[in-house]
Motif scaffolding. Structure first.
Motif, PDB file in Angstrom:
ATOM      1  N   PRO A 110       0.821  -1.226   0.000  1.00 57.20           N
ATOM      2  CA  PRO A 110       0.000   0.000   0.000  1.00 57.20           C
ATOM      3  C   PRO A 110       0.847   1.265   0.000  1.00 57.20           C
ATOM      4  N   PHE A 111       1.959   1.259   0.723  1.00 54.12           N
ATOM      5  CA  PHE A 111       2.807   2.447   0.779  1.00 54.12           C
ATOM      6  C   PHE A 111       3.360   2.774  -0.604  1.00 54.12           C
ATOM      7  N   LEU A 112       3.788   1.747  -1.336  1.00 53.09           N
ATOM      8  CA  LEU A 112       4.338   1.949  -2.674  1.00 53.09           C
ATOM      9  C   LEU A 112       3.271   2.477  -3.620  1.00 53.09           C
ATOM     10  N   THR A 113       2.066   1.966  -3.514  1.00 53.46           N
ATOM     11  CA  THR A 113       0.959   2.442  -4.351  1.00 53.46           C
ATOM     12  C   THR A 113       0.678   3.915  -4.066  1.00 53.46           C
ATOM     13  N   ILE A 114       0.654   4.278  -2.798  1.00 51.84           N
ATOM     14  CA  ILE A 114       0.416   5.675  -2.418  1.00 51.84           C
ATOM     15  C   ILE A 114       1.542   6.560  -2.939  1.00 51.84           C
ATOM     16  N   LEU A 115       2.769   6.069  -2.834  1.00 46.11           N
ATOM     17  CA  LEU A 115       3.917   6.828  -3.327  1.00 46.11           C
ATOM     18  C   LEU A 115       3.792   7.097  -4.821  1.00 46.11           C
ATOM     19  N   VAL A 116       3.414   6.096  -5.585  1.00 48.09           N
ATOM     20  CA  VAL A 116       3.259   6.254  -7.029  1.00 48.09           C
ATOM     21  C   VAL A 116       2.147   7.249  -7.336  1.00 48.09           C
ATOM     22  N   VAL A 117       1.042   7.158  -6.620  1.00 48.93           N
ATOM     23  CA  VAL A 117      -0.088   8.074  -6.843  1.00 48.93           C
ATOM     24  C   VAL A 117       0.309   9.513  -6.543  1.00 48.93           C
ATOM     25  N   ILE A 118       1.136   9.715  -5.548  1.00 45.74           N
ATOM     26  CA  ILE A 118       1.579  11.068  -5.192  1.00 45.74           C
ATOM     27  C   ILE A 118       2.656  11.559  -6.169  1.00 45.74           C
ATOM     28  N   ALA A 119       3.587  10.699  -6.536  1.00 44.72           N
ATOM     29  CA  ALA A 119       4.718  11.115  -7.355  1.00 44.72           C
ATOM     30  C   ALA A 119       4.366  11.313  -8.819  1.00 44.72           C
ATOM     31  N   LEU A 120       3.412  10.562  -9.345  1.00 45.67           N
ATOM     32  CA  LEU A 120       3.095  10.653 -10.765  1.00 45.67           C
ATOM     33  C   LEU A 120       2.720  12.060 -11.208  1.00 45.67           C
ATOM     34  N   PRO A 121       1.827  12.762 -10.510  1.00 44.74           N
ATOM     35  CA  PRO A 121       1.520  14.134 -10.947  1.00 44.74           C
ATOM     36  C   PRO A 121       2.736  15.068 -10.919  1.00 44.74           C
ATOM     37  N   ILE A 122       3.665  14.820 -10.011  1.00 48.46           N
ATOM     38  CA  ILE A 122       4.866  15.642  -9.956  1.00 48.46           C
ATOM     39  C   ILE A 122       5.691  15.440 -11.225  1.00 48.46           C
ATOM     40  N   PHE A 123       5.857  14.192 -11.650  1.00 50.41           N
ATOM     41  CA  PHE A 123       6.613  13.909 -12.866  1.00 50.41           C
ATOM     42  C   PHE A 123       5.912  14.463 -14.091  1.00 50.41           C
ATOM     43  N   VAL A 124       4.606  14.354 -14.138  1.00 42.95           N
ATOM     44  CA  VAL A 124       3.851  14.863 -15.286  1.00 42.95           C
ATOM     45  C   VAL A 124       3.961  16.379 -15.360  1.00 42.95           C
ATOM     46  N   SER A 125       3.854  17.064 -14.225  1.00 45.54           N
ATOM     47  CA  SER A 125       3.954  18.525 -14.245  1.00 45.54           C
ATOM     48  C   SER A 125       5.369  18.971 -14.576  1.00 45.54           C
ATOM     49  N   SER A 126       6.379  18.215 -14.172  1.00 45.07           N
ATOM     50  CA  SER A 126       7.757  18.555 -14.534  1.00 45.07           C
ATOM     51  C   SER A 126       7.959  18.478 -16.032  1.00 45.07           C
ATOM     52  N   ALA A 165      17.482  16.002 -14.344  1.00 42.20           N
ATOM     53  CA  ALA A 165      18.142  14.694 -14.387  1.00 42.20           C
ATOM     54  C   ALA A 165      18.837  14.384 -13.062  1.00 42.20           C
ATOM     55  N   GLN A 166      19.435  15.385 -12.445  1.00 40.12           N
ATOM     56  CA  GLN A 166      20.056  15.181 -11.131  1.00 40.12           C
ATOM     57  C   GLN A 166      18.996  14.817 -10.092  1.00 40.12           C
ATOM     58  N   GLU A 167      17.868  15.534 -10.105  1.00 40.38           N
ATOM     59  CA  GLU A 167      16.786  15.258  -9.162  1.00 40.38           C
ATOM     60  C   GLU A 167      16.221  13.853  -9.367  1.00 40.38           C
ATOM     61  N   VAL A 168      16.002  13.485 -10.620  1.00 37.25           N
ATOM     62  CA  VAL A 168      15.448  12.157 -10.919  1.00 37.25           C
ATOM     63  C   VAL A 168      16.431  11.077 -10.494  1.00 37.25           C
ATOM     64  N   SER A 169      17.716  11.314 -10.696  1.00 33.22           N
ATOM     65  CA  SER A 169      18.721  10.345 -10.282  1.00 33.22           C
ATOM     66  C   SER A 169      18.678  10.130  -8.768  1.00 33.22           C
ATOM     67  N   GLN A 170      18.550  11.214  -8.016  1.00 37.47           N
ATOM     68  CA  GLN A 170      18.441  11.098  -6.560  1.00 37.47           C
ATOM     69  C   GLN A 170      17.157  10.382  -6.163  1.00 37.47           C
ATOM     70  N   GLU A 171      16.056  10.723  -6.843  1.00 38.57           N
ATOM     71  CA  GLU A 171      14.786  10.060  -6.551  1.00 38.57           C
ATOM     72  C   GLU A 171      14.860   8.575  -6.874  1.00 38.57           C
ATOM     73  N   TYR A 172      15.570   8.226  -7.926  1.00 37.82           N
ATOM     74  CA  TYR A 172      15.718   6.823  -8.288  1.00 37.82           C
ATOM     75  C   TYR A 172      16.492   6.084  -7.206  1.00 37.82           C
ATOM     76  N   GLY A 173      17.553   6.697  -6.685  1.00 39.40           N
ATOM     77  CA  GLY A 173      18.305   6.094  -5.585  1.00 39.40           C
ATOM     78  C   GLY A 173      17.422   5.875  -4.370  1.00 39.40           C
ATOM     79  N   GLN A 174      16.571   6.858  -4.064  1.00 36.28           N
ATOM     80  CA  GLN A 174      15.643   6.714  -2.938  1.00 36.28           C
ATOM     81  C   GLN A 174      14.634   5.597  -3.210  1.00 36.28           C
ATOM     82  N   PHE A 175      14.182   5.508  -4.450  1.00 37.69           N
ATOM     83  CA  PHE A 175      13.236   4.456  -4.826  1.00 37.69           C
ATOM     84  C   PHE A 175      13.867   3.081  -4.658  1.00 37.69           C
ATOM     85  N   ILE A 176      15.109   2.921  -5.108  1.00 38.05           N
ATOM     86  CA  ILE A 176      15.802   1.636  -4.981  1.00 38.05           C
ATOM     87  C   ILE A 176      15.945   1.275  -3.514  1.00 38.05           C
ATOM     88  N   GLN A 177      16.307   2.228  -2.677  1.00 36.45           N
ATOM     89  CA  GLN A 177      16.403   1.955  -1.245  1.00 36.45           C
ATOM     90  C   GLN A 177      15.057   1.543  -0.670  1.00 36.45           C
TER      91      GLN A 177
END
Length: 95
Positions: A5-21, A79-91
């Motif tokens: 559930p936490f991952l689903t909520i994270l995706v729902v919150i993060a998706l609009p941020i990526f789309v607006s970027s 790209a720097q921000e996404v790279s950091q977010e990807y590292g956080q996602f992997i963790q």
């Protein structure tokens, strides 16, 4: 494996941020090259218009270069921000 559930909520919150970027990216359109007729008489007849086309092109290409530099800078930061977010996602998913 059921989605967490936490991952689903994270995706729902993060998706609009990526789309607006992505919507913030600027489209830089290169100016059209000035036309110069091959006929010397026509070039002389339209010299004022052709001269203005060249001056407009020079101004527009400078704007284009500024746009491209701004977009390069924005994309690099993103790209720097996404790279950091990807590292956080992997963790997150390794927990």
């Amino acid at each position: 494996m059921r989605p967490r559930p936490f991952l689903t909520i994270l995706v729902v919150i993060a998706l609009p941020i990526f789309v607006s970027s992505a919507a913030q990216a600027e489209t830089c359109l290169a100016p059209a090259r000035p036309f110069v007729p091959n006929d010397p008489a026509a070039a002389r007849d339209y010299a004022d218009l052709i001269r203005q086309d060249f001056e407009d092109y020079i101004s527009d290409v400078q704007d284009y270069f500024r746009c491209m530099e701004g977009e390069r800078s924005r994309a690099f930061t993103e790209a720097q921000e996404v790279s950091q977010e990807y590292g956080q996602f992997i963790q997150l998913i390794q927990q």
